[in-house]
Each structure stands twice: as C-alpha cells, then as structure tokens.
Design a protein around this motif. Structure first.
Motif, PDB file in Angstrom:
ATOM      1  N   ILE A 126      10.140   0.091   1.937  1.00 55.93           N
ATOM      2  CA  ILE A 126      11.503  -0.138   2.432  1.00 55.93           C
ATOM      3  C   ILE A 126      11.556  -1.427   3.260  1.00 55.93           C
ATOM      4  CG2 ILE A 126      13.266   0.714   4.055  1.00 55.93           C
ATOM      5  CD1 ILE A 126      12.453   3.588   3.065  1.00 55.93           C
ATOM      6  N   TYR A 127      10.594  -1.579   4.180  1.00 59.25           N
ATOM      7  CA  TYR A 127      10.595  -2.771   5.039  1.00 59.25           C
ATOM      8  C   TYR A 127      10.146  -4.019   4.287  1.00 59.25           C
ATOM      9  CZ  TYR A 127      11.962  -0.185   9.139  1.00 59.25           C
ATOM     10  OH  TYR A 127      12.692   0.561  10.033  1.00 59.25           O
ATOM     11  N   LYS A 128       9.253  -3.852   3.339  1.00 59.16           N
ATOM     12  CA  LYS A 128       8.856  -5.004   2.509  1.00 59.16           C
ATOM     13  C   LYS A 128      10.064  -5.556   1.768  1.00 59.16           C
ATOM     14  CE  LYS A 128       5.187  -5.678  -0.153  1.00 59.16           C
ATOM     15  NZ  LYS A 128       4.086  -5.422  -1.095  1.00 59.16           N
ATOM     16  N   PHE A 145       1.550  -5.502   9.364  1.00 60.45           N
ATOM     17  CA  PHE A 145       2.122  -4.226   9.755  1.00 60.45           C
ATOM     18  C   PHE A 145       1.408  -3.106   9.021  1.00 60.45           C
ATOM     19  CE2 PHE A 145       5.436  -7.424   9.914  1.00 60.45           C
ATOM     20  CZ  PHE A 145       5.933  -7.273  11.199  1.00 60.45           C
ATOM     21  N   VAL A 146       1.150  -2.014   9.730  1.00 65.92           N
ATOM     22  CA  VAL A 146       0.702  -0.776   9.111  1.00 65.92           C
ATOM     23  C   VAL A 146       1.733   0.275   9.496  1.00 65.92           C
ATOM     24  CG1 VAL A 146      -1.093   0.989   8.972  1.00 65.92           C
ATOM     25  CG2 VAL A 146      -1.739  -1.423   9.247  1.00 65.92           C
ATOM     26  N   LEU A 147       2.438   0.792   8.490  1.00 71.41           N
ATOM     27  CA  LEU A 147       3.496   1.762   8.750  1.00 71.41           C
ATOM     28  C   LEU A 147       3.015   3.162   8.420  1.00 71.41           C
ATOM     29  CD1 LEU A 147       6.615  -0.252   7.544  1.00 71.41           C
ATOM     30  CD2 LEU A 147       5.428  -0.306   9.720  1.00 71.41           C
ATOM     31  N   LYS A 148       3.864   4.157   8.641  1.00 74.56           N
ATOM     32  CA  LYS A 148       3.399   5.548   8.562  1.00 74.56           C
ATOM     33  C   LYS A 148       3.042   5.992   7.154  1.00 74.56           C
ATOM     34  CE  LYS A 148       7.989   7.676   8.377  1.00 74.56           C
ATOM     35  NZ  LYS A 148       8.877   8.659   8.994  1.00 74.56           N
ATOM     36  N   ASP A 149       3.660   5.364   6.140  1.00 75.12           N
ATOM     37  CA  ASP A 149       3.345   5.731   4.757  1.00 75.12           C
ATOM     38  C   ASP A 149       3.795   4.599   3.835  1.00 75.12           C
ATOM     39  OD1 ASP A 149       6.190   6.091   4.295  1.00 75.12           O
ATOM     40  OD2 ASP A 149       5.994   8.121   5.133  1.00 75.12           O
ATOM     41  N   HIS A 199      -6.091  -0.118   5.404  1.00 75.61           N
ATOM     42  CA  HIS A 199      -4.819   0.602   5.207  1.00 75.61           C
ATOM     43  C   HIS A 199      -3.933  -0.097   4.181  1.00 75.61           C
ATOM     44  CE1 HIS A 199      -5.620   3.370   8.475  1.00 75.61           C
ATOM     45  NE2 HIS A 199      -5.995   2.347   9.200  1.00 75.61           N
ATOM     46  N   MET A 200      -4.525  -0.514   3.075  1.00 71.65           N
ATOM     47  CA  MET A 200      -3.771  -1.252   2.052  1.00 71.65           C
ATOM     48  C   MET A 200      -2.559  -0.481   1.542  1.00 71.65           C
ATOM     49  SD  MET A 200      -4.590  -4.338   1.371  1.00 71.65           S
ATOM     50  CE  MET A 200      -3.921  -4.640  -0.252  1.00 71.65           C
ATOM     51  N   ASP A 201      -2.634   0.835   1.523  1.00 63.92           N
ATOM     52  CA  ASP A 201      -1.542   1.641   0.979  1.00 63.92           C
ATOM     53  C   ASP A 201      -0.292   1.632   1.850  1.00 63.92           C
ATOM     54  OD1 ASP A 201      -3.083   3.083   2.887  1.00 63.92           O
ATOM     55  OD2 ASP A 201      -2.217   4.968   2.187  1.00 63.92           O
ATOM     56  N   ARG A 202      -0.416   1.251   3.105  1.00 62.54           N
ATOM     57  CA  ARG A 202       0.764   1.225   3.981  1.00 62.54           C
ATOM     58  C   ARG A 202       0.864  -0.061   4.797  1.00 62.54           C
ATOM     59  NH1 ARG A 202      -0.420   5.196   8.816  1.00 62.54           N
ATOM     60  NH2 ARG A 202      -2.672   5.241   8.861  1.00 62.54           N
ATOM     61  N   TRP A 203       0.159  -1.094   4.320  1.00 63.63           N
ATOM     62  CA  TRP A 203       0.116  -2.401   4.980  1.00 63.63           C
ATOM     63  C   TRP A 203       1.028  -3.397   4.274  1.00 63.63           C
ATOM     64  CZ3 TRP A 203      -1.372  -6.848   2.400  1.00 63.63           C
ATOM     65  CH2 TRP A 203      -1.533  -8.000   3.182  1.00 63.63           C
ATOM     66  N   PHE A 204       1.643  -4.291   5.038  1.00 59.47           N
ATOM     67  CA  PHE A 204       2.250  -5.486   4.471  1.00 59.47           C
ATOM     68  C   PHE A 204       2.275  -6.577   5.529  1.00 59.47           C
ATOM     69  CE2 PHE A 204       6.048  -3.966   6.567  1.00 59.47           C
ATOM     70  CZ  PHE A 204       6.907  -5.045   6.702  1.00 59.47           C
ATOM     71  N   ARG A 205       2.582  -7.788   5.078  1.00 63.09           N
ATOM     72  CA  ARG A 205       2.521  -8.961   5.952  1.00 63.09           C
ATOM     73  C   ARG A 205       3.758  -9.811   5.737  1.00 63.09           C
ATOM     74  NH1 ARG A 205      -2.772 -12.664   5.594  1.00 63.09           N
ATOM     75  NH2 ARG A 205      -3.377 -11.156   7.193  1.00 63.09           N
ATOM     76  N   ILE A 206       4.260 -10.363   6.842  1.00 57.90           N
ATOM     77  CA  ILE A 206       5.274 -11.416   6.753  1.00 57.90           C
ATOM     78  C   ILE A 206       4.654 -12.711   7.263  1.00 57.90           C
ATOM     79  CG2 ILE A 206       7.256  -9.863   7.009  1.00 57.90           C
ATOM     80  CD1 ILE A 206       7.104 -11.835   9.925  1.00 57.90           C
TER      81      ILE A 206
END
Length: 196
Positions: free
Chosen positions: A180-182, A170-174, A28-35
C-alpha cells in the motif's frame, strides 16, 4: 522503557534480525521497501533546495507512517571498524537532546566473520522520543550526510524507519501494508528491480 523491555519487544517483533539498520533489507525483504530522498535517485543534497526536498520527503512519509506526536524509539550506537568511527552517543552534538540507554554489545565478527574482524563490536543504545514533523531534521541531515547512523522504531505499529545517505528504508508490519505504501509513494522509489 527499560533495556529488558526493549529486548523483549525487539524479539517479539523482529526475531530474525539484530538492531543494525543495514541488515533490515536482507532480513525482512517480505515487508521492506525503500524511498530515495532526492529526485532521480541523487544520493547527496548539494544546496538548500535539495535539502528542502530531502527533508520534505522524509518528514512526509515518516509522519504518514508513525503519525504526528507518536511515541517512537530512536536506536543508534557506537562502532569502530576499518576507517569508520561513530563515537559515544552522548559525545555527538546531534544526540544531546535524547536520553539514551545502552543495549548489549553485538559481536560483529560472530554475526558475519566474512565482513568483520575478531573483536569488532557494535554498541547499540536507544532513547524514547516523540515523532514530531521537522523536530528531528538535524539528525536526518547528519544521517543523510553519512555522519552517523540511526533508525526509529514503533513497537506499537510494528514499523522500522531507517534513514541512510540516499533515502529511507522501511520495514512495515506485513507485505500488504508495505505494498500500500509502496504504491502511495511510487514516485520516490528506485527504478531498480531490486528496489535499492
């Protein structure tokens, strides 16, 4: 929630992956990020001050995403490959407060024969719970120490929160919501270009 309910919701929301957290960043790279949980991307907490920072960061962002007092699903499981073993969830002290239901076993060899041997399986289980800030700290600490693996999912909000030893995926809805959260938590992101 029944096992059938979980499987149905999972397939609707995450058809391209199985419920194993280390796969999410690839699937899910398109809606994934990491802290990262600690300043300067330090991996493990060594003292009370660092534990306080780690738990503050994780609780703040998870509560921001899920909302306090939100119903979520905790997913974990049992595996045994190489030298690494996670026992049955009901044998682990940190999981005693949750009531788990078993999901179908995942054949790891069939999933990825390059990394696993024939016969290696993952036995996932899930439990309904409520996200309340600091109520899951013992579990977050066990994950941060790499003693267990687990993740939270909200099917209602289409969010996966997958802590690991070093941070949280995190994997978000889109991708728009992800961005926004990144941006909101940019000070906690990795400095690496790939976000790891």
């Amino acid at each position: 929630m029944t096992r059938e309910d979980f499987n149905r919701f999972w397939i609707i929301n995450y058809p391209d992956t199985v419920p194993i957290s280390h796969l999410f960043k690839h699937d899910h790279m398109d809606r994934w990020f990491r802290i990262h949980s600690l300043p300067e991307s330090k991996r493990y907490a060594d003292n009370d001050e660092e534990w306080s920072i780690l738990l503050m960061r994780q609780n703040e962002i998870i509560t921001d995403l899920f909302g306090a007092n939100s119903k979520v699903i905790l997913v974990t499981g049992e595996y045994n490959w190489g030298e690494r073993t996670i026992h049955l969830v009901d044998e682990e002290e940190v999981y005693k407060k949750y009531s788990f239901s078993r999901l179908d076993n995942i054949d790891l060899y069939k999933l990825n024969p390059d990394d696993y041997d024939n016969g290696e399986v993952y036995r996932p289980a899930f439990a309904e719970t409520v996200w309340i800030p600091n109520q899951h700290d013992k579990l977050l600490q066990e994950i941060a120490n790499d003693n267990t693996r687990a993740f939270f999912v909200s099917f209602d909000k289409n969010i996966i929160v997958a802590p690991y030893d070093g941070g949280v995926d995190f994997v978000l809805k889109d991708s728009l919501t992800r961005d926004i959260y990144k941006n909101k938590y940019k000070d906690w992101l990795s400095i690496r270009e790939d976000g790891l």
